[in-house]
Design a protein around this motif. Structure first.
Motif, short mmCIF file in Angstrom:
data_model
loop_
_atom_site.label_atom_id
_atom_site.label_comp_id
_atom_site.label_asym_id
_atom_site.label_seq_id
_atom_site.Cartn_x
_atom_site.Cartn_y
_atom_site.Cartn_z
N MET A 1 43.99 133.89 9.60
CA MET A 1 44.52 132.85 10.45
C MET A 1 43.76 132.89 11.76
SD MET A 1 48.36 132.47 11.95
CE MET A 1 48.46 134.02 12.75
N THR A 2 43.03 131.85 12.05
CA THR A 2 42.27 131.76 13.28
C THR A 2 42.80 130.60 14.08
OG1 THR A 2 40.33 132.59 12.14
CG2 THR A 2 40.00 131.51 14.26
N MET A 3 43.22 130.88 15.29
CA MET A 3 43.72 129.82 16.16
C MET A 3 42.84 129.79 17.40
SD MET A 3 47.85 130.07 15.84
CE MET A 3 47.97 131.46 16.88
N SER A 4 42.76 128.63 18.00
CA SER A 4 41.95 128.53 19.21
C SER A 4 42.63 129.26 20.35
CB SER A 4 41.75 127.05 19.57
OG SER A 4 42.98 126.49 19.94
N THR A 5 41.85 129.49 21.41
CA THR A 5 42.41 130.21 22.55
C THR A 5 43.40 129.36 23.31
OG1 THR A 5 40.57 129.49 23.92
CG2 THR A 5 40.38 131.65 22.85
N LYS A 6 43.34 128.04 23.13
CA LYS A 6 44.31 127.18 23.79
C LYS A 6 45.58 127.12 22.96
CE LYS A 6 41.97 124.01 26.69
NZ LYS A 6 41.85 122.61 27.00
N SER A 7 46.66 126.92 23.61
CA SER A 7 47.93 126.80 22.93
C SER A 7 48.03 125.47 22.20
CB SER A 7 49.06 126.91 23.96
OG SER A 7 50.29 126.64 23.35
N MET A 8 48.55 125.50 20.99
CA MET A 8 48.75 124.25 20.26
C MET A 8 49.95 123.49 20.79
SD MET A 8 48.02 125.15 16.37
CE MET A 8 47.94 126.92 16.23
N LEU A 9 50.83 124.14 21.50
CA LEU A 9 52.03 123.50 22.00
C LEU A 9 51.81 122.80 23.33
CD1 LEU A 9 54.65 126.27 21.26
CD2 LEU A 9 54.17 124.20 19.97
N GLY A 10 50.65 122.92 23.89
CA GLY A 10 50.41 122.35 25.21
C GLY A 10 50.50 123.43 26.25
N HIS A 11 50.58 123.00 27.46
CA HIS A 11 50.59 123.97 28.55
C HIS A 11 52.00 124.15 29.07
CE1 HIS A 11 46.28 124.12 28.69
NE2 HIS A 11 46.24 122.80 28.63
N LEU A 12 52.41 125.41 29.16
CA LEU A 12 53.67 125.72 29.81
C LEU A 12 53.45 125.67 31.31
CD1 LEU A 12 54.89 128.75 27.69
CD2 LEU A 12 55.71 126.43 27.60
N PRO A 13 54.50 125.51 32.08
CA PRO A 13 54.30 125.51 33.53
C PRO A 13 53.74 126.84 33.99
CG PRO A 13 56.61 125.05 32.96
CD PRO A 13 55.86 125.28 31.69
N ALA A 14 52.96 126.77 35.04
CA ALA A 14 52.36 127.99 35.59
C ALA A 14 53.46 128.92 36.08
CB ALA A 14 51.43 127.63 36.74
N LEU A 119 49.11 118.77 13.54
CA LEU A 119 48.36 119.76 14.33
C LEU A 119 46.86 119.51 14.25
CD1 LEU A 119 50.19 123.12 13.66
CD2 LEU A 119 50.12 121.81 15.77
N GLN A 120 46.36 119.19 13.04
CA GLN A 120 44.94 118.90 12.90
C GLN A 120 44.55 117.68 13.72
OE1 GLN A 120 42.46 120.49 11.43
NE2 GLN A 120 43.78 122.17 10.82
N THR A 121 45.41 116.67 13.71
CA THR A 121 45.13 115.47 14.50
C THR A 121 45.11 115.79 15.98
OG1 THR A 121 46.21 114.14 12.80
CG2 THR A 121 45.89 113.11 14.95
N ALA A 122 46.07 116.59 16.43
CA ALA A 122 46.11 116.96 17.85
C ALA A 122 44.89 117.79 18.24
CB ALA A 122 47.39 117.74 18.14
N MET A 123 44.48 118.72 17.38
CA MET A 123 43.30 119.53 17.69
C MET A 123 42.04 118.67 17.68
SD MET A 123 43.93 123.28 15.97
CE MET A 123 44.33 122.74 14.32
N ASP A 124 41.98 117.69 16.76
CA ASP A 124 40.82 116.79 16.74
C ASP A 124 40.77 115.94 18.01
OD1 ASP A 124 39.96 117.77 14.36
OD2 ASP A 124 40.85 116.16 13.15
N ARG A 125 41.92 115.47 18.45
CA ARG A 125 41.95 114.70 19.69
C ARG A 125 41.53 115.55 20.88
NH1 ARG A 125 47.61 111.82 18.60
NH2 ARG A 125 46.87 110.22 17.15
N ALA A 126 41.95 116.80 20.90
CA ALA A 126 41.55 117.69 21.99
C ALA A 126 40.05 117.93 21.94
CB ALA A 126 42.31 119.01 21.91
#
Length: 155
Positions: A1-14, A119-126
């Motif tokens: 399982m390889t995931m990108s370093t960015k979160s798939m859920l978006g960014h949580l508040p700092a 998820l694939q669509t969201a990653m492709d858009r990113a």
């Protein structure tokens, strides 16, 4: 399982934007201040031990003076150290929570075809927004490589 370093859920508040309870920082600062003052008083007691046997009241006053001066000197330092420590711990906690959420989402997506497609669509858009200057064949090659790498193809 390889995931990108960015979160798939978006960014949580700092972590700084999340309102952390001020009492935990104050409590930590108080404990750090107490530990610093206690250490300095013990060190001063060790230094004046021989002299204290004959000058009891003077040594008692000297220890109190060391304690008061240590409180004044270490108050700001302990507060800053506590704030930095709490910010570091909050950041670490947010990263752990984000990683766990990503792992749960990825596990769910592996068993749900619709979620995986989303998820694939969201990653492709990113990918498209990050690499707007690339042509379509390069993007398709990347997507195909990711599908093969993540074993998302069905034979």
């Amino acid at each position: 399982m390889t995931m990108s370093t960015k979160s798939m859920l978006g960014h949580l508040p700092a972590p700084a934007a999340v309102a952390a309870p001020a009492s935990s920082t104050k409590t930590l600062a108080t404990f750090l201040l107490a530990a610093g003052v206690a250490g300095l008083v013990v060190m001063a007691d060790q230094l004046i031990d021989d002299w204290a046997e004959t000058h009891v009241i003077a040594s008692w006053l000297a220890l109190w003076a060391v304690a008061v001066l240590a409180i004044g000197a270490l108050r700001g330092v302990s507060r800053l150290f506590a704030q930095k420590m709490m910010a570091t711990l909050d950041g670490w906690s947010a990263r752990v929570a984000r990683r766990r959420a990503d792992e749960r989402l990825w596990t769910m997506a592996q068993s749900d075809e619709r979620l995986m497609h989303d998820l694939q669509t969201a990653m492709d858009r990113a990918d498209v927004t990050q690499t707007a200057s690339l042509d379509m064949s390069t993007l398709m090659d990347r997507r195909a490589a990711r599908i093969v790498r993540n074993r998302l193809y069905y034979i």
